[in-house]
Structure formats: C-alpha cells, structure tokens
Design an enzyme around this catalytic site. Structure first.
Site, PDB file in Angstrom:
ATOM      1  N   GLU A   1       0.815  -1.219   0.000  1.00 58.08           N
ATOM      2  CA  GLU A   1       0.000   0.000   0.000  1.00 58.08           C
ATOM      3  C   GLU A   1       0.845   1.265   0.000  1.00 58.08           C
ATOM      4  OE1 GLU A   1      -3.035   2.038   3.192  1.00 58.08           O
ATOM      5  OE2 GLU A   1      -3.177  -0.131   2.887  1.00 58.08           O
ATOM      6  N   ASP A   2       1.973   1.251   0.712  1.00 51.04           N
ATOM      7  CA  ASP A   2       2.710   2.492   0.969  1.00 51.04           C
ATOM      8  C   ASP A   2       4.122   2.541   0.406  1.00 51.04           C
ATOM      9  OD1 ASP A   2       0.612   3.682   2.351  1.00 51.04           O
ATOM     10  OD2 ASP A   2       1.182   2.764   4.247  1.00 51.04           O
TER      11      ASP A   2
END
Length: 570
Positions: A103-104
């Site tokens: 996600e990051d």
C-alpha cells in the site's frame, strides 16, 4: 499521505535454510522482543522467515515517519507484537510485518508473492486498502467489502486488520482532534463489532476503551475515576458472596477458580448511560467461575450458585447449549449478594475459557500452523455466512450503512417450527427472520405465527420465540417494509426487489409509449422485436437489454423523437 520509500536494489530471494535456530548476531535489537514472544508461544516455529519479513519491511519503509515522528517500521512491528501476544502462527506474523508494504511503498504484490509465497501474499492483499484516487468516494466501502470477501477465505485477514486498528487507536493522540473523533467512531461502528463477531474479546475491550477516550475524553476520565474508586472496595464487597460460593461449590464437589472480573470502562459507561454517581463494586465487576470439569459440571455449578445466593428470575442465559454467534460458551446469571447487591456471575469450563477470550484465534492456535488457514476459513460462523449472502447485492453507497446495521450489537436466537435455531441481531422483526430463511421466503411473506399466535411482520422477536413465517404465492415487498426491516439482508433484498419492480413498471410504460408512437407511423414494434431490431437499437444506445431502453424512454432520459428516428430510419 505517506511518501513512498525508495528502497535500494532488490535483494535476491534467500536460499532455504533447514536449521531453525538464529545466531545471536543475526537478530536486530528491535525485532528481538518479537522473536522472544513468538518463541514462547510456538517453540518449534522457524523464525528465519519472520526475521526476513522484518528486514524487508524495515528496508521498504526506510525514510517514512509516523505522525508521532517515530520511524514507520514501529507500526508494523507493534501490530505483529499484538498478534504474537495472541499466539498467532508464523505466516500471520510475517504478513503483519509486511501488511503496509504494498500500500505504501513501491513493493508490488507480485514481488511479495515471489519473496514470501502465496499464503502471505493473500493475507497482505486482504488488508491492503484500495487506491483512493482510482476508487474515489467508493474506496472505503469497497475496501471493507474486499476485507469481508478475503476473510471468507481466511479469517486471519480480519485478525490482522483488527491488530492494525488497535495499534492505530493506541497512537491516535498524535492525530488532529477532528480526525481522532472520526476515526474512533468508525472503529466502534465497524472494527469493534468485527472483533466481537470473531470472539476476540481481548482486542474488543481495549479497542472499545481507546475509541471511547478519543470520542468523549471527559466521559472517559469520569468513568475511569468512578471504576477505580468502585474497585478499590471490591475485595470486601464481594467477600461474603465469594465465601458462600466456594462453600456451595465444594459441597457439590466442583473444583475450579472463583475470581472478581473487572468490566471495561465503555461497558460500564454504556450500562449506566453515563450516570456514574454512586457506582458500586457490583456495577464495575462480575464474578467468574472457571470450572475444572466439563459442561455437566458447569450446570452443577449454576445450581450451586443459585443455592448459595438468591437468583433473579428470568436472568439466566445459557450460552453453552446455545452458543453465541462468535462461538462463545458460558452460563450467565444474576443473583442477590448477602448485602443485597445484584451480582452478575459467569460460569464456564477451563476448556471454554480460551475461546471466550480469544475466539477464533483460539481455534487457529489449537489447529497449529499447518491447518491455520483451513480453520480460519471455517463457515460455521453464522454472521459471516449471512454477511456474504447480501454483500454482493449492496451498491457501494449503501454497503457501509448496511454493514453497520448487520454488525449492530445484540443477538436474538429464535426457533422455527422444525427446531432450527436462527440467530438475529437485537431488534430484529418477523420480516427479518423471513429473509434470514431465504430471499424467496422474505419476498412472499405475509405474516407470522409467534408462539402459535398470529403476528404482524413488524413484530419484534425475542430469544426463545418459536416463529413460523406465513407466505403467499404472488406476494412481494412493499415500500413500508423498509420502515421495520432491521437486518442488512432484508433491507438490501427489499430495496433490490422494489428497484426491480420500478424498472419493470418503467419498461412496460416506455414500451407502451413507443408502441403507440410507432403504430401511428405504421411500424410494427412486435416485428422489430422479433427480428432483433429493438435489441440492436438498444445496444447502440448503450443498453444491454431492450427493457433498459424502454425504461429510459419512460423516465425521460431518452427522447421519443430520437428513438422513433432509429426505428423508422428517418
């Protein structure tokens, strides 16, 4: 928004190792406590994968900071520590360390799958939020739908998500005040109910209290002070009752442990509706009896409790014969203490205790690492089956509201005439039961027999009711049903049926309008439909079926003159 870390060159996949012991110089100080907790819970587990997961996560998150200013790696490490404390398996812990990488950071799911295997990749993908830029306002609802679907295959996805939310609640003080309240509210409406549905009360209690503190700091401080004062006198207040209970249990040759069990702050606040003046020890704590024997001994212990302390009629709840939706088993009763106070007493066996505290996690631990995924995908959790049954029919805009309703607290167990037990949320009506028995039963229901008496579909059901749903062919939902349907399956199905009826009515009206207009021009609509001309025109206009085109005409989104031109070639 986190700025993506820019990791150095990808390391090659480490070769498999057959030795499980880690040399002391191979363990980084930051990860040593995690390895120690996991080793205590699973002495034979291979910790090399766990160490590699930490190294990859730390490298990928390098340069990212939390709102507190701490390195971002402290978050996945803390989440993994929570799960290790619950005794979760190695695969789950590796996935927790990596749960934010896709996600990051630039790390892709494909790369993660190649490095750590399919099982870890499935868990990480399950908790990864959908891209807000791509999904827009639908992102939050579709992310929760994605989590639900992933949890249907492996409940460990939800366990990781709960641990993630718990740590975020623990560090919520670093967020702006307006975000704290909103985040805490969402947690109590969606994540805390999931913790309860999975039976993980160890997480639920702390999440509840942390969210309570963020939403209403003053009320939280007041509750903490009142409970602390009340529990200061717990030993002398409960002493006479404890003495009587121990004697009564010994007379029945029941061995076990009787203890004072404090309640969590939010539960006390809710029960007293915020009025904590004069809070007594019996309001802030309950008595827990852990029986050394089996189910039969639990019932003998219940008799001993009622012999020692006067029971309150109608306050016995048997969750052993009829477990809760989250597999929880215990006997609950309310009695009068020698001092005249009302005491709540819980009775369960030692074998029931781990499930009562840790829920599905206890089943995963019992199964062992090899079978954890299979146990985590078990379908005997009625609430999950019910949720899966309606979620695909709910549009994004309505999904979160429907999910909140489906996860609302309270549970009612009713019986069908054949003896089938149906679990429903508190406040559910006969109409909700009809839809719980099947969408067709719900659509055709006209009334109910509750304990043999004719009752309206709006009748609120109570635990223990025997309910027969009356149906009639040709029936169908009406708009007023939405006024007393409580459960998400019922509301979603009713709205869907009403929308379908409206669409059918609109299509029929549009077809009649077109039929008249074409007849005036001596064009046969029936012939056009038979030869496929109507379907061809409908698809050219962007409709899958002719009914969609006719409905668009009726609602005014399609002009009659434009449609006539296509049919007449004008």
């Amino acid at each position: 928004m986190l700025r993506p870390a820019m990791p150095g060159p990808r390391r090659g996949r480490p070769r498999a190792r057959h030795d499980r012991a880690l040399p002391a110089d191979a363990v980084q100080p930051a990860v040593a406590p995690l390895l120690a907790v996991h080793r205590a819970a699973a002495p034979g587990a291979d910790q090399r994968g766990l160490l590699r997961g930490y190294e990859v996560a730390e490298r990928l998150h390098q340069g990212q900071l939390r709102k507190s200013g701490a390195p971002y790696i402290t978050h996945p490490l803390a989440v993994t520590m929570i799960l290790a404390g619950l005794g979760m398996d190695t695969t789950t812990l590796v996935a927790a360390l990596l749960h934010d990488t896709v996600e990051d950071t630039p790390y892709t799911l494909g790369e993660l799958r190649a490095d750590f295997g399919e099982e870890v990749a499935v868990l990480v993908d399950g908790v990864t939020k959908l891209d807000g830029e791509r999904w827009g306002e639908r992102a939050e609802a579709e992310t929760f739908r994605k989590i639900v679907l992933a949890a249907a295959a492996d409940l460990r996805v939800l366990v990781i998500k709960l641990a993630d939310r718990l740590h975020n609640l623990r560090t919520l003080g670093f967020q702006p005040e307006h975000k704290r309240a909103r985040y805490a509210k969402a947690s109590q409406e969606l994540l805390v109910p999931f913790a309860e549905r999975l039976g993980i009360h160890m997480l639920k209690r702390e999440m509840d209290d942390l969210a309570f503190a963020a939403r209403d700091p003053a009320a939280h401080l007041s509750a903490a002070a009142a409970v602390r004062t009340a529990l200061r006198d717990a030993e002398p207040a409960f002493g006479p009752a404890l003495a009587r209970l121990r004697i009564a249990l010994a007379e029945q040759r029941i061995t076990g442990r009787v203890s004072i069990r404090p309640r969590h702050l939010y539960a006390v606040h809710q029960e007293r509706e915020g009025d904590l003046d004069g809070l007594r020890p019996c309001d802030a704590a309950r008595l827990l009896i852990l029986v050394d024997g089996d189910e039969r001994d639990c019932y003998i212990a219940l008799g001993a409790v009622h012999a020692a302390l006067h029971p309150i009629p109608g306050r016995v709840k048997d969750f052993i014969a009829l477990p809760k939706f989250n597999l929880y088993q215990s006997l609950h009763t309310r009695v009068i203490s020698p001092d005249g106070d009302l005491l709540d007493v819980i009775i369960r066996s030692r074998a029931m205790h781990p499930v009562a505290e840790y829920g599905i996690v206890a089943h995963i631990r019992e199964a062992g690492t090899a079978a954890a995924g299979a146990v985590a995908g078990r379908r005997d959790l009625v609430w999950l089956s019910r949720l899966l049954a309606w979620q695909s029919d709910a549009p994004s805009a309505a999904f979160l509201d429907s999910l909140r309703a489906d996860l609302a607290p309270g549970d009612v167990a009713v019986f069908t005439p054949s003896g089938e037990v149906v679990a429903l949320p508190g406040g559910a009506t006969a109409l909700d039961l009809a839809y719980a028995l099947g969408p067709e039963t719900g659509d055709l229901c006209i009334g109910a027999l509750v304990n043999g008496r004719l009752a309206a579909l709006s009748t609120e059901l109570r635990s223990g009711n025997v309910v027969e749903i009356l149906t009639e062919p040709g029936g169908g939902p009406s708009e007023d049903w939405l006024g007393f349907a409580v459960t998400a399956p019922a509301r979603v199905r009713i709205r869907r049926s009403l929308d379908r009826c409206r669409a059918e009515e609109a299509a029929a009206a549009g077809r009649r309008e077109l039929l008249r207009a074409l007849a005036a021009r001596r064009v046969d609509l029936l012939a056009a439909e038979a030869h496929g001309d109507s379907l061809r025109i409908a698809r050219a206009l962007g409709h899958e079926e002719v009914d969609g085109m006719y409905a668009a005409l009726a609602t005014g989104s399609l002009a009659l003159d434009d449609l006539l031109a296509r049919f007449t070639g004008a």
